[in-house]
Design a protein around this motif. Structure first.
Motif, PDB file in Angstrom:
ATOM      1  N   LEU A  16       0.824  -1.198   0.000  1.00 37.40           N
ATOM      2  CA  LEU A  16       0.000   0.000   0.000  1.00 37.40           C
ATOM      3  C   LEU A  16       0.866   1.259   0.000  1.00 37.40           C
ATOM      4  CD1 LEU A  16      -2.768  -1.102   2.545  1.00 37.40           C
ATOM      5  CD2 LEU A  16      -2.979  -0.920   0.056  1.00 37.40           C
ATOM      6  N   ARG A  19       2.134   1.615  -3.488  1.00 38.59           N
ATOM      7  CA  ARG A  19       1.080   1.919  -4.452  1.00 38.59           C
ATOM      8  C   ARG A  19       0.546   3.332  -4.300  1.00 38.59           C
ATOM      9  NH1 ARG A  19      -4.756  -1.303  -4.578  1.00 38.59           N
ATOM     10  NH2 ARG A  19      -5.853   0.123  -6.001  1.00 38.59           N
ATOM     11  N   PHE A  20       0.311   3.754  -3.036  1.00 37.82           N
ATOM     12  CA  PHE A  20      -0.362   5.029  -2.813  1.00 37.82           C
ATOM     13  C   PHE A  20       0.572   6.142  -2.327  1.00 37.82           C
ATOM     14  CE2 PHE A  20      -3.780   1.885  -2.366  1.00 37.82           C
ATOM     15  CZ  PHE A  20      -4.746   2.426  -3.190  1.00 37.82           C
ATOM     16  N   SER A  25      -3.831  10.461   1.317  1.00 37.19           N
ATOM     17  CA  SER A  25      -4.268  10.899  -0.004  1.00 37.19           C
ATOM     18  C   SER A  25      -5.734  10.533  -0.206  1.00 37.19           C
ATOM     19  CB  SER A  25      -3.419  10.237  -1.094  1.00 37.19           C
ATOM     20  OG  SER A  25      -3.670   8.846  -1.146  1.00 37.19           O
ATOM     21  N   GLU A  27      -7.076   9.369  -2.790  1.00 36.81           N
ATOM     22  CA  GLU A  27      -7.172   8.092  -3.501  1.00 36.81           C
ATOM     23  C   GLU A  27      -7.154   6.923  -2.518  1.00 36.81           C
ATOM     24  OE1 GLU A  27      -4.941   5.554  -7.073  1.00 36.81           O
ATOM     25  OE2 GLU A  27      -3.942   7.282  -6.160  1.00 36.81           O
ATOM     26  N   PHE A  28      -6.220   6.963  -1.553  1.00 38.95           N
ATOM     27  CA  PHE A  28      -6.152   5.856  -0.603  1.00 38.95           C
ATOM     28  C   PHE A  28      -7.331   5.867   0.355  1.00 38.95           C
ATOM     29  CE2 PHE A  28      -4.804   4.180   3.576  1.00 38.95           C
ATOM     30  CZ  PHE A  28      -4.746   2.844   3.211  1.00 38.95           C
ATOM     31  N   THR A  31     -10.323   4.478  -1.172  1.00 36.90           N
ATOM     32  CA  THR A  31     -10.189   3.078  -1.566  1.00 36.90           C
ATOM     33  C   THR A  31     -10.151   2.149  -0.359  1.00 36.90           C
ATOM     34  OG1 THR A  31      -8.933   3.762  -3.532  1.00 36.90           O
ATOM     35  CG2 THR A  31      -8.759   1.454  -2.875  1.00 36.90           C
TER      36      THR A  31
END
Length: 334
Positions: A16, A19-20, A25, A27-28, A31
Motif C-alpha cells: 500500500l 502503491r499510494f 491521499s 485516492e487511498f 479506496t
C-alpha cells in the motif's frame, strides 16, 4: 496475528505504501474501506465483532513487524511527517470503522497525528506531556463532532509505557446517584493543544465556551460517555452534579487497565464507550522516546460538513455553541 498473518500484514502494508505513497491521499482514503477483504481473517473478524457487537469497548491488534527511525523532537519535524508502512496498516484497519477526520486546530490539520514527548510541554494535559498522568478522557469531548473511534499504533515504546483505558461498561451507572450525569449540567472546554493553536489563529477564547451537556447518554444499562475531567466542570453551584461527576471519575479510575503497546500494536478505542490516558514517564529527548501515531474516524462524514471547508476535506474546524454569559465558568480546565 499468527506469524503467517503477521508476514502477510507487513507485505500488504508495504504494498500500500508503494502503491499510494501517502496514507492520507484522497485516492487511498476513498479506496481503503473497500480493501477490507485483504486483511488477515482473524483481524477482519475481530474488527467486525468490535464494530457491531456490544461487549467490547476497546481492541488491541498485535503482530505487525515494525521498525522506525529515531523518535523526532516535535510533531512538525520532517521525520514525523514522513509516511510509514505502519500508517497504512493503521489507516486500512480504521477505514473498516469509518472515515478518517482530524481538526484544523491539531498538528497543523494533519490527519495522522504524532504522539510523542515535546520539551517544555511535560506538564500539559495533552499527548505531548510526559511528567504527569494524562488523565482518562474521551477524545475531543468538548465537541459534538468528536470522533467515533480512535486508533493508536506504536512505532516505538522501548520502556513499555502504558496507555491506560477503561470502558464505561466496567461500572454500573443505573443507581440514582448517577442520575445527574444524564442531564445537561456540565460544560467541557477544548484541551490545551486545541486552545493554543486556536489562540494563535486569532480566535477569541470567550467564543470557545461550549453549551451545557450531559456526561452520560442513552440507555443507563449501556450508556455513552462524554468525559474530560481536566477541562470540564459541573455548572456553577450545582453541588449534586459535581458529586456525581467525582463519583464517576473515582469508579472509572478504579477499573483502569494498562495497555503497553509494543511496536506494531494498535489500540482501537470506541470513543463513545471508553476513555483512555497515559501513565507518566521521564522523557529523554534522545530519539528513543515513546512514539505513537493516531488516527480518528467517524461513521458519518456528512455530519461534520458544516465545519469542513469543502466536501473533499477531512479536516474539521471547531464549531462550538456559545455558553450563556450567566453560566460562564471561572478557571475550569485552565
Amino acid at each position: 496475528m499468527t506469524p503467517a498473518e503477521s508476514q502477510a500484514a507487513a507485505t500488504l502494508a508495504e504494498s500500500l505504501l508503494a502503491r499510494f505513497g501517502d496514507p492520507v491521499s484522497s485516492e487511498f482514503l476513498e479506496t481503503a474501506p473497500f480493501l477490507g477483504g485483504e486483511l488477515p481473517e482473524s483481524v477482519a473478524r475481530a474488527i467486525r465483532a468490535f464494530r457491531y457487537g456490544d461487549a467490547t469497548d476497546a481492541l488491541v491488534i498485535s503482530g505487525l513487524p515494525v521498525t522506525a527511525g529515531p523518535t523526532p523532537p516535535h510533531w512538525n519535524h520532517p521525520d514525523a511527517q514522513a509516511p510509514h508502512m505502519a500508517d497504512f496498516w493503521l489507516a486500512l484497519i480504521m477505514a473498516q470503522l469509518g472515515d478518517a477526520v482530524s481538526w484544523s486546530s491539531l498538528q497543523g490539520g494533519q490527519l495522522v497525528n504524532n504522539i510523542l514527548p515535546i520539551q517544555k510541554q511535560e506538564n500539559l494535559q495533552t499527548g505531548h506531556s510526559s511528567d504527569v498522568v494524562l488523565d482518562l478522557h474521551i477524545e475531543d469531548a468538548f465537541s459534538n463532532l468528536r470522533c467515533d473511534h480512535l486508533g493508536l499504533i506504536s512505532l516505538r515504546n522501548d520502556d513499555m509505557i502504558p496507555t491506560t483505558a477503561v470502558g464505561i461498561s466496567s461500572i454500573d451507572v443505573t443507581g440514582p446517584e448517577y442520575a445527574p450525569l444524564f442531564e445537561p449540567r456540565y460544560v467541557i472546554h477544548p484541551d490545551d493543544e486545541h486552545l493554543r493553536n486556536l489562540r494563535e489563529a486569532g480566535v477569541n477564547e470567550g467564543e470557545l465556551l461550549a453549551a451545557p451537556t450531559a456526561v452520560l447518554s442513552g440507555s443507563p444499562q449501556a450508556p455513552d460517555v462524554r468525559l474530560d475531567p481536566p477541562y470540564m466542570s459541573a455548572l456553577p453551584g450545582d453541588v449534586e452534579a459535581d458529586r456525581a461527576l467525582q463519583l464517576l471519575i473515582m469508579e472509572l479510575s478504579a477499573n483502569v487497565e494498562d495497555v503497553a503497546l509494543a511496536p506494531g500494536e494498535i489500540l482501537i478505542v470506541d470513543n463513545h464507550r471508553a476513555l483512555h490516558g497515559r501513565k507518566p514517564f521521564t522523557a529523554r529527548y534522545d530519539g528513543t522516546d515513546r512514539w505513537l501515531r493516531r488516527l480518528t474516524t467517524v461513521k458519518d462524514l456528512r455530519r461534520s460538513r458544516v465545519a469542513r471547508s469543502e466536501a473533499s476535506s477531512r479536516i474539521i474546524d471547531p464549531v462550538l455553541e456559545p455558553l450563556p454569559a450567566s453560566l460562564e465558568l471561572t478557571g475550569a480546565g485552565r
